[in-house]
Design an enzyme around this catalytic site. Structure first.
Site, PDB file in Angstrom:
ATOM      1  N   CYS A 193      58.378  40.848  21.946  1.00 51.84           N
ATOM      2  CA  CYS A 193      59.646  41.465  22.347  1.00 51.84           C
ATOM      3  C   CYS A 193      59.458  42.962  22.497  1.00 51.84           C
ATOM      4  CB  CYS A 193      60.784  41.092  21.416  1.00 51.84           C
ATOM      5  SG  CYS A 193      60.424  41.441  19.740  1.00 51.84           S
TER       6      CYS A 193
ATOM      7  N   GLU B  84      67.464  39.755  16.250  1.00 54.52           N
ATOM      8  CA  GLU B  84      66.328  40.516  16.781  1.00 54.52           C
ATOM      9  C   GLU B  84      65.985  39.861  18.116  1.00 54.52           C
ATOM     10  OE1 GLU B  84      63.389  41.922  17.935  1.00 54.52           O
ATOM     11  OE2 GLU B  84      62.147  40.911  16.450  1.00 54.52           O
TER      12      GLU B  84
HETATM   13  C1  UN1 Z   1      58.220  40.430  18.165  1.00 58.91           C
HETATM   14  O1  UN1 Z   1      57.702  40.580  19.261  1.00 58.91           O
HETATM   15  O2  UN1 Z   1      59.130  39.609  17.956  1.00 58.91           O
HETATM   16  O3  UN1 Z   1      55.809  45.521  16.959  1.00 58.91           O
HETATM   17  C2  UN1 Z   1      57.770  41.122  16.984  1.00 58.91           C
HETATM   18  C3  UN1 Z   1      55.171  44.501  17.200  1.00 58.91           C
HETATM   19  C4  UN1 Z   1      55.003  43.503  16.107  1.00 58.91           C
HETATM   20  C5  UN1 Z   1      56.176  42.619  16.008  1.00 58.91           C
HETATM   21  C6  UN1 Z   1      56.736  42.147  17.265  1.00 58.91           C
HETATM   22  N1  UN1 Z   1      54.774  44.167  14.861  1.00 58.91           N
HETATM   23  O4  UN1 Z   1      54.693  44.277  18.285  1.00 58.91           O
END
Ligand code: UN1
Length: 517
Positions: free
Chosen positions: A303, A269
């Site tokens: 992310c 991820e």
């Molecule tokens: C991440 O940024 O690694 O969708 C996860 C989102 C969160 C998770 C992000 N539920 O922003």
């Protein structure tokens, strides 16, 4: 000033979570195996040293792996719904500890307190999801081509799951993996980010208590501390059946290749370069909060953060002005103070990366609409507080093609049909999250079709971040292809076995092959 910490109840939170004493290199829980170099954790909130944690040496790591592999034998014997009961108890403990754990997340990582609580809420939600799932690890029955035969598919635990997590979601991402892995019958070894070690020890303390209360081996949940070297022990280790890694694309490439070399499984991820397409019919009431939260939430360190706005030329000026106007309302400061929207970046290296990205965007011809910069003075002593910036840019700029983990929003125009916007949206190496703002049904459906967004997540009239745990989370291309949390993401934590059972008195072969003796 003596500890912002005390002002916002951090001391109390650290005591409640059993991590208050970790300022001299001691460790707790199953982490008491650690004997390596000391990792210092500084809060980006006030720049204070909040913990010294020992990292794991190779010998420490091997002891942890022995504990995990032996715990696996006990854990896999337990029926899945009973494993679900343990996860239910863990979720209940998290409900009790939501406030202190959310505060620690905010203090150690720097995200707003609301987002810190939100992270713990995601942990609670995934536990609930996993409890239900513990009664639904269903396989298929498949019609056999042979008389008196039946085929079925079963799902078995895979063993040790190694989890490498990033600083930006220092507790939630671990729980997405563990809650599912545990109900599947796996045990977990977690290497958290060396930038947020206290959060991982706090989580370990919580689960260790649940396991102890149930007379279960602590090896079901283990942590190892340290930097990439400790991660490497895991990626090269055949005893680790699955490595689930969250972080940069650069890191993911190394993990993916190393794990693949030994035919292990990996769940990656990685980076995103998420865009929102804003069409002529988009509703500004939805666009502005969606884009602004997406770009500045978690100080641009998700992310899923919104990095690009692709705006139709006919509404460009109006949308640009509304967003630039909204940026004036953003309050930057101590994230534990709920009046602030945006806290600090994780550390000074991040600040430098942010500054360099702005310079690069300018050098490539970007036009700064909202100036960035580092905040100084009272309350900003850590040196990690920066101003969210907006830059008019072109999609092909090298810096725009690159994920910078900071609150820099690139805005750009598209003209003509939606296809042009989709081409820009897809015209990056990453493929995590994407969104369209439209009131035109045909546009929305086109965006969601096979010819639309190429991302793992594609939203309509919602920003790019803040995904719910019920859906599968992850993305395509350089984002790594893995899926975590909801839907059928559980299957990656299990091995599939196909069974053919003959209940007849004959032995017919498949494909009609004759083999008479
Ligand atoms: C991440 O940024 O690694 O969708 C996860 C989102 C969160 C998770 C992000 N539920 O922003």
């Amino acid at each position: 000033m003596e500890a912002i910490a005390t002002d916002f109840g951090i001391d109390q939170a650290l005591k409640t979570l059993g991590v208050k004493e970790l300022n001299n290199g001691t460790s707790t829980g199953s982490d008491n195996f650690s004997n390596g170099e000391i990792i210092e954790s500084y809060s980006p909130v006030d720049g204070k040293l909040i913990a010294k944690v020992k990292s794991s040496t190779r010998e420490d790591y091997d002891k942890v792996m022995d504990a995990a592999t032996s715990a696996f034998k006990t854990w896999r014997d337990m029926p899945a719904p009973q494993r679900g009961e343990i996860v239910r108890q863990f979720g209940n403990k998290l409900r009790e500890l939501k406030e202190p754990l959310g505060k620690l997340v905010s203090y150690e990582m720097g995200k707003s307190l609301q987002e810190g609580y939100g992270e713990v809420q995601e942990m609670i939600d995934i536990c609930d999801f996993a409890v239900g799932l513990s009664r639904q690890l269903n396989g298929l029955t498949i019609p056999s081509e042979r008389p008196g035969h039946v085929m079925r598919e079963q799902w078995h635990p895979i063993g040790v799951v190694g989890i490498i997590s990033a600083f930006n979601f220092p507790v939630a991402v671990w729980s997405w993996n563990t809650a599912l892995a545990w109900i599947c019958g796996d045990v977990c070894v977690w290497k958290a980010s060396e930038k947020a070690p206290l959060c991982s020890i706090a989580c370990q303390n919580i689960i260790a208590e649940v396991l102890k209360d149930n007379n279960l081996p602590e090896g079901i949940s283990c942590i190892v501390n340290g930097d990439y070297k400790v991660g490497e022990f895991m990626t090269k280790d055949r005893r680790v059946a699955l490595v689930s890694a969250t972080g940069s694309t650069r890191m993911g490439k190394i993990v993916g290749v190393t794990v693949a070399e030994r035919f292990g499984k990996s769940l990656l991820e990685l980076g995103g370069n998420n865009a929102i397409i804003i069409t002529p019919t988009a509703d500004l009431k939805v666009v502005v909060p969606g884009a602004v939260f997406g770009a500045v939430g978690t100080c641009g360190q998700r992310c899923t953060s919104t990095r690009r706005l692709i705006i139709h030329e006919s509404v460009y000026d109006k949308v640009r002005d509304a967003i630039v106007g909204a940026y004036k309302q953003i309050k930057i400061g101590n994230p534990l103070d709920e009046n602030n929207h945006v806290g600090p970046l994780i550390d000074k290296d991040s600040v430098n990366t942010y500054l360099a990205a702005i310079e690069k965007a300018k050098a490539e011809g970007g036009n700064v609409l909202v100036e960035g910069g580092v905040l100084e003075g009272e309350g900003f002593e850590s040196g990690c507080y920066v101003k969210p910036a907006i830059i008019e840019a072109e999609n092909h700029f090298e810096i725009v093609q690159h994920e910078t983990f900071a609150p820099i929003l690139y805005i750009m125009k598209y003209s003509g049909d939606l296809e042009n916007a989709i081409e820009m949206q897809n015209g990056v190496a990453q493929g995590l999250s994407s969104a369209i703002m439209t009131n035109e049904m045909k546009e929305a459906e086109k965006f969601l079709s096979y010819a639309g967004s190429d991302c793992g997540i594609a939203n309509v009239n919602i920003g790019t971040s803040g995904a719910e745990i019920g859906g599968a989370f992850g993305g395509e291309k350089e984002t790594g292809g893995g899926r975590e949390s909801g839907s059928d993401a559980w299957k990656v934590y299990m091995r599939r076995q196909t069974n053919t059972i003959n209940y007849s008195d004959e032995l017919p072969l498949a494909q009609g092959i004759k083999f008479d003796l």
